[in-house]
Design a protein around this motif. Structure first.
Motif, mmCIF file in Angstrom:
data_model
loop_
_atom_site.group_PDB
_atom_site.id
_atom_site.type_symbol
_atom_site.label_atom_id
_atom_site.label_comp_id
_atom_site.label_asym_id
_atom_site.label_seq_id
_atom_site.Cartn_x
_atom_site.Cartn_y
_atom_site.Cartn_z
ATOM 1 N N TYR A 110 38.377 36.225 38.241
ATOM 2 C CA TYR A 110 38.252 37.321 39.317
ATOM 3 C C TYR A 110 39.807 37.409 39.858
ATOM 4 O O TYR A 110 40.714 36.485 40.328
ATOM 5 C CB TYR A 110 37.501 36.770 40.482
ATOM 6 N N CYS A 150 34.941 30.440 38.711
ATOM 7 C CA CYS A 150 33.961 31.583 39.007
ATOM 8 C C CYS A 150 32.765 31.280 37.989
ATOM 9 O O CYS A 150 33.014 31.529 36.932
ATOM 10 C CB CYS A 150 34.744 32.515 38.925
ATOM 11 N N ALA A 154 33.512 36.328 36.386
ATOM 12 C CA ALA A 154 33.768 37.672 36.499
ATOM 13 C C ALA A 154 35.057 37.737 35.687
ATOM 14 O O ALA A 154 35.978 37.328 36.037
ATOM 15 C CB ALA A 154 33.785 38.347 37.709
ATOM 16 N N ASP A 179 32.979 29.435 42.707
ATOM 17 C CA ASP A 179 32.414 30.947 43.151
ATOM 18 C C ASP A 179 31.356 31.301 42.670
ATOM 19 O O ASP A 179 31.145 31.912 41.381
ATOM 20 C CB ASP A 179 33.741 31.674 42.887
ATOM 21 N N TYR A 182 27.650 35.609 41.737
ATOM 22 C CA TYR A 182 26.849 36.199 40.906
ATOM 23 C C TYR A 182 25.664 35.650 40.615
ATOM 24 O O TYR A 182 25.067 35.693 39.895
ATOM 25 C CB TYR A 182 27.510 36.779 39.773
ATOM 26 N N SER A 205 27.729 35.267 48.087
ATOM 27 C CA SER A 205 28.220 36.416 48.634
ATOM 28 C C SER A 205 26.571 37.349 49.131
ATOM 29 O O SER A 205 25.715 36.885 48.278
ATOM 30 C CB SER A 205 28.810 37.322 47.656
ATOM 31 N N SER A 207 26.672 40.337 48.921
ATOM 32 C CA SER A 207 26.998 41.821 48.461
ATOM 33 C C SER A 207 26.054 42.142 47.279
ATOM 34 O O SER A 207 25.899 43.346 46.823
ATOM 35 C CB SER A 207 28.141 41.741 47.916
ATOM 36 N N ARG A 216 29.664 43.208 54.472
ATOM 37 C CA ARG A 216 30.828 42.417 54.263
ATOM 38 C C ARG A 216 30.287 40.747 55.043
ATOM 39 O O ARG A 216 30.521 40.485 55.963
ATOM 40 C CB ARG A 216 31.805 42.512 55.260
HETATM 41 C C1 LIG Z 1 33.784 36.843 41.377
HETATM 42 C C2 LIG Z 1 33.724 37.403 43.028
HETATM 43 N N1 LIG Z 1 33.698 36.604 43.692
HETATM 44 C C3 LIG Z 1 33.564 36.938 44.984
HETATM 45 C C4 LIG Z 1 33.512 38.189 45.498
HETATM 46 C C5 LIG Z 1 33.478 38.480 46.850
HETATM 47 O O1 LIG Z 1 32.497 39.226 47.206
HETATM 48 P P1 LIG Z 1 32.126 39.847 48.629
HETATM 49 O O2 LIG Z 1 33.317 39.551 49.476
HETATM 50 O O3 LIG Z 1 31.494 41.186 48.656
HETATM 51 O O4 LIG Z 1 31.136 38.793 49.390
HETATM 52 C C6 LIG Z 1 33.504 39.149 44.441
HETATM 53 C C7 LIG Z 1 33.117 40.690 44.689
HETATM 54 O O5 LIG Z 1 33.151 41.373 44.027
HETATM 55 C C8 LIG Z 1 33.562 38.648 43.081
HETATM 56 O O6 LIG Z 1 33.455 39.661 42.072
#
Ligand SMILES: Cc1ncc(COP(=O)(O)O)c(C=O)c1O
Length: 356
Positions: A110, A150, A154, A179, A182, A205, A207, A216
């Motif tokens: 990331y 992570c 990602a 992290d 996902y 997350s 999200s 958020r």
């Molecule tokens: C690897 C990774 N970690 C953390 C996040 C943070 O996500 P958010 O701040 O939307 O909860 C993201 C968002 O794309 C991400 O790709």
């Protein structure tokens, strides 16, 4: 200019994925969930009373804390609410790192980590993954105050087993932040490690798996002593009243969440197979996106031709990634539009096809 701290003067800032304003686009570039949030969330928003906004929010987000604790089988004092998972990365860097206290992470990963580390003015130790994205053995011996892994990673979608991360947590002298933004789309998660080790923090997350990128909201899972330390660093009211109520409704609606995740996983399998049929190399992904390497043309050019068709995926013009496209798994219709466009692009008679 001279007004800013030196590291801020030097900083480029994070470059978020493009957010097109038009509605009629296929947006597969920032790993949002293609399905709407739970109807329970929409109900909470409709019924939100002005009184709840007049007052400051609960600084701890207790109703969410309790909901998340139940879902994860921990006590509420093991949970800290965050303004998106990104805020937890910033809090952890502020809590553990400084000029003399480094952060380490495997790369590529990331791209926000080095950006936030630079704001904290701390040393970064980047340890390269091998070609298969196995956890690098050297990560255990960096001496960093904070190590971030992570998982799923990602932009690769690759997954390191819980057992390997347990060994890493055991070997590290500092804190391990896993992290799991996902992880809702993966086969297993590391909640057990946060219970077992006093140096493990899990990032979650709302999200991705819960379709709430616009709200958020994220959270940390860690043992109470670690959580208490992180709480000292967060803003007093880091999550707002609307977000607390909506995120709580989302995490409690288990059935809706599970059905959505299954739909994404099913489409992930189909999209991966179809891309392989178009001669992309697509390693198996445990996230809601795939990283596809084209054997037929240049990723940057395919990206441009997709944009011309108002289809947005993510292209990273950086070493190790500039021959690949990161594609978020969309709805069946969105994925069909992407696959149709790729078929068209790859069958076009152009000089660049096959040129590397
Ligand atoms: C690897 C990774 N970690 C953390 C996040 C943070 O996500 P958010 O701040 O939307 O909860 C993201 C968002 O794309 C991400 O790709």
């Amino acid at each position: 200019m001279g007004y800013f701290r030196e590291n801020i003067e030097r900083a480029k800032g994070y470059e978020p994925g493009f957010q097109p304003r038009e509605a009629d686009v296929v947006k597969l570039n920032t790993n949002e969930n293609p399905y709407p949030p739970s109807p329970e969330v929409m109900k909470v928003l409709r019924e939100m009373k002005g009184e709840r906004l007049r007052r400051y929010p609960d600084p701890m987000g207790s109703e969410f804390r309790e909901g998340a604790a139940e879902v994860n089988g921990v006590q509420p004092d093991c949970i800290m609410c965050c303004n998106g998972g990104d805020e937890l990365v910033r809090i952890a860097l502020q809590a553990f790192c400084s000029e003399e206290r480094a952060v380490a992470y495997p790369v590529p990963t990331y791209s926000l980590y080095p950006v936030l580390a630079n704001l904290q003015d701390c040393k970064t130790i980047e340890v390269p993954f091998d070609g298969e994205f196995n956890l690098p053995a050297k990560l255990a011996g960096t001496g960093a105050a904070l190590t971030i892994v992570c998982n799923p990673n990602a932009p690769s979608g690759s997954f390191v087993s819980v057992g390997e991360l347990a060994s890493l947590a055991d070997e590290l002298s500092g804190v391990l932040l896993i992290d799991e933004a996902y992880v809702d789309f993966a086969e297993e998660n590391c909640t057990g490690l946060a219970k077992e080790f006093n140096n493990v923090i899990i990032l979650r997350s709302m999200s991705k798996g819960y379709s709430l990128a616009g709200l958020r909201f994220g959270y940390a899972i860690a043992q109470p002593d670690l959580t208490a330390g992180l709480l000292k660093v967060k803003d007093s009211y880091n999550v707002d009243a609307i977000a607390i109520a909506a995120a709580t409704a989302a995490i409690k609606d288990r059935r809706y969440f599970e059905e959505n995740v299954e739909k994404v996983k099913k489409e992930r399998a189909r999209v991966s197979e179809e891309l392989r049929g178009l001669k992309f190399e697509v390693p198996s992904s445990q996230a809601n996106f795939v990283l596809a390497r084209s054997n037929e043309g240049k990723a940057g050019e395919i990206y441009d031709k997709l944009v011309q068709r108002r289809i947005y995926v993510r292209y990273f013009d950086s070493p190790g990634l500039n021959d690949k496209l990161r594609i978020t798994v969309g709805t069946k219709e969105q994925n069909d539009r992407l696959l149709g466009a790729l078929r068209e692009i790859l069958s076009e008679e152009t000089t660049w096809v096959g040129s590397g």
